[in-house]
Design an enzyme around this catalytic site. Structure first.
Site, PDB file in Angstrom:
ATOM      1  N   ARG A 271       0.842  -1.189   0.000  1.00 25.44           N
ATOM      2  CA  ARG A 271       0.000   0.000   0.000  1.00 25.44           C
ATOM      3  C   ARG A 271       0.886   1.252   0.000  1.00 25.44           C
ATOM      4  NH1 ARG A 271      -1.879   0.925   4.282  1.00 25.44           N
ATOM      5  NH2 ARG A 271      -1.277  -0.885   5.510  1.00 25.44           N
TER       6      ARG A 271
ATOM      7  N   TYR B   2      -1.479  -3.813  -6.984  1.00 28.34           N
ATOM      8  CA  TYR B   2      -1.127  -4.608  -5.804  1.00 28.34           C
ATOM      9  C   TYR B   2      -2.103  -4.434  -4.647  1.00 28.34           C
ATOM     10  CZ  TYR B   2       1.581  -7.297  -2.579  1.00 28.34           C
ATOM     11  OH  TYR B   2       1.967  -8.287  -1.717  1.00 28.34           O
TER      12      TYR B   2
ATOM     13  N   LYS C  83      -9.471  -2.457   1.550  1.00 29.19           N
ATOM     14  CA  LYS C  83      -9.235  -1.260   2.352  1.00 29.19           C
ATOM     15  C   LYS C  83     -10.020  -0.051   1.825  1.00 29.19           C
ATOM     16  CE  LYS C  83      -6.967  -3.536   5.220  1.00 29.19           C
ATOM     17  NZ  LYS C  83      -5.816  -4.259   5.223  1.00 29.19           N
TER      18      LYS C  83
ATOM     19  N   HIS D 159     -10.684  -2.401  11.275  1.00 27.36           N
ATOM     20  CA  HIS D 159      -9.574  -3.254  10.823  1.00 27.36           C
ATOM     21  C   HIS D 159      -9.375  -4.354  11.872  1.00 27.36           C
ATOM     22  CE1 HIS D 159      -5.090  -3.257   9.290  1.00 27.36           C
ATOM     23  NE2 HIS D 159      -5.805  -4.171   8.687  1.00 27.36           N
TER      24      HIS D 159
ATOM     25  N   SER E 168      -1.415  -3.385  10.374  1.00 27.14           N
ATOM     26  CA  SER E 168      -1.036  -4.267   9.274  1.00 27.14           C
ATOM     27  C   SER E 168       0.217  -5.059   9.635  1.00 27.14           C
ATOM     28  CB  SER E 168      -0.770  -3.431   8.023  1.00 27.14           C
ATOM     29  OG  SER E 168      -1.941  -2.724   7.672  1.00 27.14           O
TER      30      SER E 168
ATOM     31  N   CYS F 248       0.664  -7.244  11.962  1.00 31.38           N
ATOM     32  CA  CYS F 248       0.912  -7.366  13.408  1.00 31.38           C
ATOM     33  C   CYS F 248       0.127  -8.510  14.042  1.00 31.38           C
ATOM     34  CB  CYS F 248       0.599  -6.054  14.107  1.00 31.38           C
ATOM     35  SG  CYS F 248       1.781  -4.754  13.688  1.00 31.38           S
TER      36      CYS F 248
ATOM     37  N   ASP G 288      -9.333  -9.822   8.866  1.00 32.82           N
ATOM     38  CA  ASP G 288      -8.805  -8.478   8.576  1.00 32.82           C
ATOM     39  C   ASP G 288      -9.804  -7.352   8.832  1.00 32.82           C
ATOM     40  OD1 ASP G 288      -6.389  -7.091   7.597  1.00 32.82           O
ATOM     41  OD2 ASP G 288      -7.637  -6.481   5.904  1.00 32.82           O
TER      42      ASP G 288
ATOM     43  N   ARG H 196       2.370 -12.159  -0.352  1.00 29.44           N
ATOM     44  CA  ARG H 196       1.073 -12.561   0.213  1.00 29.44           C
ATOM     45  C   ARG H 196       0.442 -13.714  -0.539  1.00 29.44           C
ATOM     46  NH1 ARG H 196      -1.584  -8.730   4.082  1.00 29.44           N
ATOM     47  NH2 ARG H 196       0.038  -7.219   4.529  1.00 29.44           N
TER      48      ARG H 196
HETATM   49  P1  GTP Z   1      -2.354  -7.595   7.517  1.00 25.12           P
HETATM   50  O1  GTP Z   1      -2.842  -8.644   6.595  1.00 25.12           O
HETATM   51  O2  GTP Z   1      -1.276  -6.751   6.930  1.00 25.12           O
HETATM   52  O3  GTP Z   1      -3.449  -6.723   8.042  1.00 25.12           O
HETATM   53  O4  GTP Z   1      -1.570  -8.344   8.725  1.00 25.12           O
HETATM   54  P2  GTP Z   1      -2.036  -9.204   9.986  1.00 25.12           P
HETATM   55  O5  GTP Z   1      -2.375  -8.299  11.110  1.00 25.12           O
HETATM   56  O6  GTP Z   1      -3.046 -10.205   9.597  1.00 25.12           O
HETATM   57  O7  GTP Z   1      -0.676  -9.950  10.424  1.00 25.12           O
HETATM   58  P3  GTP Z   1      -0.251 -11.494  10.325  1.00 25.12           P
HETATM   59  O8  GTP Z   1      -1.085 -12.374  11.208  1.00 25.12           O
HETATM   60  O9  GTP Z   1      -0.187 -11.869   8.897  1.00 25.12           O
HETATM   61  O10 GTP Z   1       1.207 -11.448  10.955  1.00 25.12           O
HETATM   62  C1  GTP Z   1       2.240 -10.659  10.410  1.00 25.12           C
HETATM   63  C2  GTP Z   1       3.576 -11.129  10.889  1.00 25.12           C
HETATM   64  O11 GTP Z   1       3.625 -11.141  12.324  1.00 25.12           O
HETATM   65  C3  GTP Z   1       3.912 -12.537  10.422  1.00 25.12           C
HETATM   66  O12 GTP Z   1       5.248 -12.583   9.992  1.00 25.12           O
HETATM   67  C4  GTP Z   1       3.713 -13.372  11.658  1.00 25.12           C
HETATM   68  O13 GTP Z   1       4.534 -14.510  11.664  1.00 25.12           O
HETATM   69  C5  GTP Z   1       4.042 -12.409  12.808  1.00 25.12           C
HETATM   70  N1  GTP Z   1       3.242 -12.745  14.034  1.00 25.12           N
HETATM   71  C6  GTP Z   1       1.909 -12.971  14.096  1.00 25.12           C
HETATM   72  N2  GTP Z   1       1.510 -13.301  15.349  1.00 25.12           N
HETATM   73  C7  GTP Z   1       2.629 -13.282  16.119  1.00 25.12           C
HETATM   74  C8  GTP Z   1       2.881 -13.523  17.517  1.00 25.12           C
HETATM   75  O14 GTP Z   1       1.987 -13.840  18.309  1.00 25.12           O
HETATM   76  N3  GTP Z   1       4.169 -13.377  17.938  1.00 25.12           N
HETATM   77  C9  GTP Z   1       5.180 -13.026  17.087  1.00 25.12           C
HETATM   78  N4  GTP Z   1       6.396 -12.918  17.582  1.00 25.12           N
HETATM   79  N5  GTP Z   1       4.983 -12.800  15.766  1.00 25.12           N
HETATM   80  C10 GTP Z   1       3.731 -12.915  15.282  1.00 25.12           C
HETATM   81  C1  SPV Z   2      -2.928  -4.374   5.289  1.00 28.85           C
HETATM   82  O1  SPV Z   2      -1.962  -3.716   4.885  1.00 28.85           O
HETATM   83  O2  SPV Z   2      -3.487  -4.126   6.392  1.00 28.85           O
HETATM   84  C2  SPV Z   2      -3.426  -5.503   4.489  1.00 28.85           C
HETATM   85  C3  SPV Z   2      -2.875  -5.706   3.150  1.00 28.85           C
HETATM   86  O3  SPV Z   2      -4.319  -6.217   4.933  1.00 28.85           O
HETATM   87  S1  SPV Z   2      -3.587  -4.709   1.917  1.00 28.85           S
HETATM   88  O4  SPV Z   2      -4.742  -5.390   1.383  1.00 28.85           O
HETATM   89  O5  SPV Z   2      -2.577  -4.521   0.867  1.00 28.85           O
HETATM   90  O6  SPV Z   2      -3.983  -3.452   2.486  1.00 28.85           O
HETATM   91 MN    MN Z   3      -4.938  -5.574   7.053  1.00 22.71          MN
END
Ligand code: GTP
Ligand code: SPV
Ligand code: MN
Length: 590
Positions: free
Chosen positions: A70, A199, A208, A228, A250, A252, A279, A372
């Site tokens: 983004r 993308y 989003k 979110h 994002s 996290c 999400d 992704r």
């Molecule tokens: P978006 O799709 O961008 O909104 O991200 P998201 O909030 O769904 O994050 P996601 O669950 O994909 O995690 C992002 C990164 O954080 C990955 O590399 C995970 O491995 C890492 N991660 C997720 N949960 C944990 C956790 O509990 N502990 C740690 N140390 N890392 C974590």
């Molecule tokens: C985020 O960035 O929070 C995502 C990926 O979930 S995107 O769809 O590119 O915004």
């Molecule tokens: Mn997201």
């Protein structure tokens, strides 16, 4: 396919006149059509078909190297008045922006096909679902939208014939010129125009652009919340089930938490966690005064790096079929996708995300950090059977959480809705690769919505407070968590992932059984011994450190919060300044 809504037909005709495509295709959402689009992408060289035994009906592709996340700098809110946009967004006058965009895209689809993608955000037949249309010249977008939203006939079925209540979206990949990349929202017209990116959140407009930026404005007008947030269900051994949402910035941890598999000690006892969404959540009041959440999406656009059978087995099983991988590496011996930490053994021979030959001796990582997968939610082994229930699921708790090396303890519970709103508003997190820019910098990210609030952030905070004042509201409790606290050696102190169940258990017991807790300056906190650690090799001193509230850290934190409030200006609700002062006092800080 035909559309009987004359408002839609008229707008499509106008858009065709503007963009002048060679051909217009109305997307019906069928499997046969999806197959045709994927075949076309293979023929064009955009998609590579993955190993049909190991990854049936899956494809690998890479984006333009300058189009990988983004772009918040190129994202605009075009409300009539700048005061409605606020300091957290980039504002442009709508008339000027339409003129600029039209001048760039006029005739821009000459020689190309325009796909008309009707899409439904939310379950079929839900009173909370909404319809949008994305007109795009990108077959890649059509393929991804097929997975991420309910597209084609089902969307038209959910739009009454004379309705004008749909989101109008134009998308063109243009020349992918990053200087002319614009992701624009016109909240007063329910219109989205995004150009020169192909993308993720820039191009898949349902996500989003609609479900957060436009929907947050609709939600404010209509008295609900577009957030979110992941949505999950927790069932205890006695069979009692609650639903929880979680807002994390994002990259996290939303997808990971949404698909959490509890440690064996919990599953043996009969605990279960199920996924409703990973999400975005739309929360509406039910007639019983509770907030009910629907997941407006139908798929997961999940971060690949870090995803593995050790960290997120449910995601690994979800992406074994019918999935698109973007900017991961491609293992050439097996024709399978690969990324950092997926397996212990990297591929011997691969293509990296820049389509270069890669071997373990290469110096760069082969997958982009924001690579992704796009996968259908229904394939997730932990999906809740009720994930598409039209009325949504009743929410008992809302969790906020950032990525914070210091300051924030493992968990605390807010005293009430107003204090919880303050807790969410003052969320802070280290930046990730999900957006362009530096990674690892601390930034304030209210409710994980900083890049997604479609109007003035101060008004958004007030809207949250207003939700809490609604007559007859039976509100969820609000929590703050931090899985990312580090020790002096820089290592994560908390094991995270499946072990986050241990924190969910405490929330479950607080919400359902009023389990006692310690009242501290921050809110209600478990004593370190209240979070189950059986089966973990974590020392008592680490547990204490995870819960520690260090006044000197919090002094800095509160100063940073004041500075943030000042950037938002006079629209910061007084109640939030009062919460800030009250916390300062409870911490004994002057
Ligand atoms: P978006 O799709 O961008 O909104 O991200 P998201 O909030 O769904 O994050 P996601 O669950 O994909 O995690 C992002 C990164 O954080 C990955 O590399 C995970 O491995 C890492 N991660 C997720 N949960 C944990 C956790 O509990 N502990 C740690 N140390 N890392 C974590
Ligand atoms: C985020 O960035 O929070 C995502 C990926 O979930 S995107 O769809 O590119 O915004
Ligand atoms: Mn997201």
């Amino acid at each position: 396919m035909s559309c009987s809504n004359s408002n839609v037909v008229k707008w499509v005709e106008q858009s065709v006149a503007l963009l002048q495509p060679e051909r217009v295709v109305w997307v019906d959402g069928s499997e046969a059509e999806y197959k045709g689009i994927c075949d076309l992408l293979v023929e064009q060289g955009t998609f590579k078909r993955l190993n049909p035994e190991k990854y049936p009906n899956c494809f690998w592709c890479v984006s333009d190297p300058k189009d990988v996340a983004r772009v918040e700098d190129r994202t605009f809110i075009c409300s009539k008045s700048e005061a409605d946009c606020g300091p957290t967004n980039h504002w442009r006058d709508p008339r000027e922006m339409y003129d600029l965009l039209y001048s760039i895209i006029r005739g821009g689809m000459r020689g190309r096909t325009m796909y008309v993608v009707p899409y439904l955000m939310g379950p079929d037949g839900s009173p909370f679902s909404k319809v949008g249309f994305e007109l795009t010249d990108s077959p890649y977008v059509v393929a991804n939208m097929k997975i991420m939203a309910r597209i084609g006939k089902v969307a038209l079925k959910n739009l009454p014939d004379h309705s004008n209540d749909f989101v109008r979206g134009l998308h063109t990949i243009g020349q992918l010129d990053s200087e002319k990349r614009y992701i624009c929202h016109f909240p007063e017209d329910n219109t989205i125009i995004s150009i020169n990116s192909n993308y993720g959140g820039n191009a898949l407009q349902g996500k989003k652009c609609f479900a957060l930026r436009i929907a947050s404005c609709q939600a404010r007008r209509e008295g609900w919340l577009a957030e979110h947030m992941l949505i999950l269900g927790i069932t205890n051994p006695a069979g009692k089930k609650i639903y929880v949402t979680g807002a994390f910035p994002s990259a996290c941890g939303k997808t990971n938490l949404a698909m959490l598999i509890p440690p064996k000690l919990y599953t043996d006892a009969g605990w279960k966690v199920e996924t409703v969404g990973d999400d975005i959540a739309w929360l509406n009041f039910g007639s019983d005064g509770r907030l009910y959440a629907i997941n407006p999406e139908a798929g997961f656009f999940g971060v690949a790096p870090g995803t593995s059978y050790a960290t997120n087995p449910a995601a690994m099983d979800t992406i074994r079929a019918n999935t698109i991988f973007t900017n991961t590496a491609l293992d050439l011996d097996n024709m399978t996708p690969w990324w950092d930490r997926m397996t212990d053994q990297p591929p011997k021979r691969a293509k990296d995300w820049l389509n270069r030959d890669w071997t373990p001796a290469s110096k760069d990582k082969p997958a982009h950090p924001n690579s992704r997968f796009t996968a259908p939610a229904g394939q997730c082994p932990t999906i809740a059977p009720e994930w598409e229930t039209p009325n949504g699921v009743p929410i008992s708790a809302i969790i906020f959480g950032g990525r914070r090396t210091k300051v924030a303890p493992l968990i605390y519970e807010a005293f009430n809705w107003q204090h919880g709103t303050y807790t969410g508003v003052t969320m802070c997190s280290e930046t990730t690769a999900a957006a362009e820019g530096k990674v690892g910098q601390l930034r304030r990210d209210p409710m994980a919505m900083l890049p997604f609030i479609g109007y003035h952030a101060g008004d958004y905070f007030q809207h949250w407070l207003d939700i809490g004042q609604r007559a007859g509201a039976v509100l969820p409790r609000i929590y703050h968590v931090n899985w990312f606290r580090r020790n002096a050696a820089g290592e994560f102190m908390w094991p995270g992932y499946g072990d986050n169940m241990r924190v969910l258990e405490w929330i479950f017991d607080r919400v359902t059984a009023g389990k006692d807790a310690e009242k501290t300056a921050l809110g209600f906190q478990p004593r370190p011994s209240d979070v189950r650690t059986a089966g973990l090799s974590i020392s008592d001193s680490t547990m204490r450190e995870l819960f520690e509230v260090r006044p000197e850290d919090w002094r800095e934190e509160l100063d940073s919060q004041s500075k943030f409030f000042e950037t938002i200006g006079s629209k910061v609700p007084k109640a939030l300044w009062q919460e800030h002062a009250a916390l300062k006092q409870r911490l004994g800080l002057k």
